[in-house]
Design a protein around this motif. Structure first.
Motif, short mmCIF file in Angstrom:
data_model
loop_
_atom_site.label_atom_id
_atom_site.label_comp_id
_atom_site.label_asym_id
_atom_site.label_seq_id
_atom_site.Cartn_x
_atom_site.Cartn_y
_atom_site.Cartn_z
N VAL A 39 1.45 5.01 -9.49
CA VAL A 39 0.87 3.77 -9.42
C VAL A 39 -0.68 4.01 -9.58
O VAL A 39 -1.41 3.46 -9.91
CB VAL A 39 1.09 2.85 -7.76
N GLY A 69 -2.63 2.83 -12.43
CA GLY A 69 -4.22 1.86 -11.96
C GLY A 69 -5.02 2.69 -12.52
O GLY A 69 -6.42 1.82 -12.98
N PRO A 85 -3.23 -3.94 -15.17
CA PRO A 85 -1.68 -3.92 -14.49
C PRO A 85 -1.03 -5.42 -14.76
O PRO A 85 -1.78 -6.48 -14.84
CB PRO A 85 -2.12 -3.74 -12.89
N THR A 145 0.88 -6.92 -13.11
CA THR A 145 0.74 -7.87 -12.06
C THR A 145 -0.30 -8.52 -11.62
O THR A 145 -0.27 -9.59 -10.99
CB THR A 145 1.46 -7.15 -10.70
N THR A 184 -6.10 -1.74 -8.39
CA THR A 184 -5.59 -0.36 -8.07
C THR A 184 -5.31 -0.14 -6.63
O THR A 184 -4.50 0.39 -6.10
CB THR A 184 -6.25 0.65 -8.74
N HIS A 189 -2.42 -2.13 -5.37
CA HIS A 189 -1.25 -1.13 -5.63
C HIS A 189 -0.77 -0.11 -4.72
O HIS A 189 -0.03 0.32 -4.21
CB HIS A 189 -1.15 -0.65 -7.35
N ASN A 210 0.18 -1.39 -1.49
CA ASN A 210 1.44 -1.75 -1.38
C ASN A 210 2.41 -0.75 -1.32
O ASN A 210 3.50 -0.54 -0.78
CB ASN A 210 1.77 -2.57 -2.71
#
Length: 114
Positions: A14, A18, A25, A27, A31, A34, A37
Motif C-alpha cells: 500500500v 500510494g 488510488p 478508492t 496514502t 491506506h 487502514n
C-alpha cells in the motif's frame, strides 16, 4: 506469524502504491488513509493470531494432562498386575519348596526304616 507477515507485506504494498504519483488510488483514499487502514488490519490480525495461539496452547496443555493421567493409570494397572504375578510366583515357589522338603523328609524316613 504468517498473518503478521502478510499484514506487513500489505502495508508495504500500500505504501508503494500510494507513493506512485502517476495514478490516484482507486478508492480515492490518501496514502495516509491506506497506511492507517493497513495498520488497523495488522492490529486485528495480530490480535487474532494471539488468540489462536492462546487457544492452541490451552488445547496442548489439556492434551498433555490427559496423556499424563492415562499413562499414570496404565502404569498403576501394570504395577498391580506385576504384584499379582509376583504373589502367585511366590506361592508356587513356596509350594514347590514345601513339596521338596516333604519328599526329602519322606526319603530320609524311608531310609531310616530300612
Amino acid at each position: 506469524m504468517n498473518k503478521l507477515l502478510i499484514a506487513l507485506g500489505l502495508a508495504a504494498t500500500v505504501a508503494l502504491v500510494g507513493c506512485n504519483k502517476d495514478k490516484a488510488p482507486e478508492t480515492g483514499a490518501t496514502t495516509g488513509e491506506h497506511l492507517e487502514n493497513a495498520a488497523d488490519q495488522a492490529g486485528h490480525d495480530i490480535a487474532a493470531a494471539t488468540s489462536d495461539a492462546a487457544t492452541a496452547t490451552a488445547a496442548a496443555v489439556d492434551d498433555a494432562a490427559t496423556a499424563t493421567a492415562t499413562a499414570a493409570d496404565n502404569a498403576a494397572d501394570h504395577a498391580e498386575a506385576a504384584a499379582h504375578d509376583a504373589k502367585e510366583a511366590a506361592k508356587d515357589a513356596t509350594a514347590a519348596a514345601a513339596g521338596a522338603i516333604e519328599q526329602g523328609a519322606a526319603d530320609v524316613k524311608e531310609k531310616a526304616q530300612q
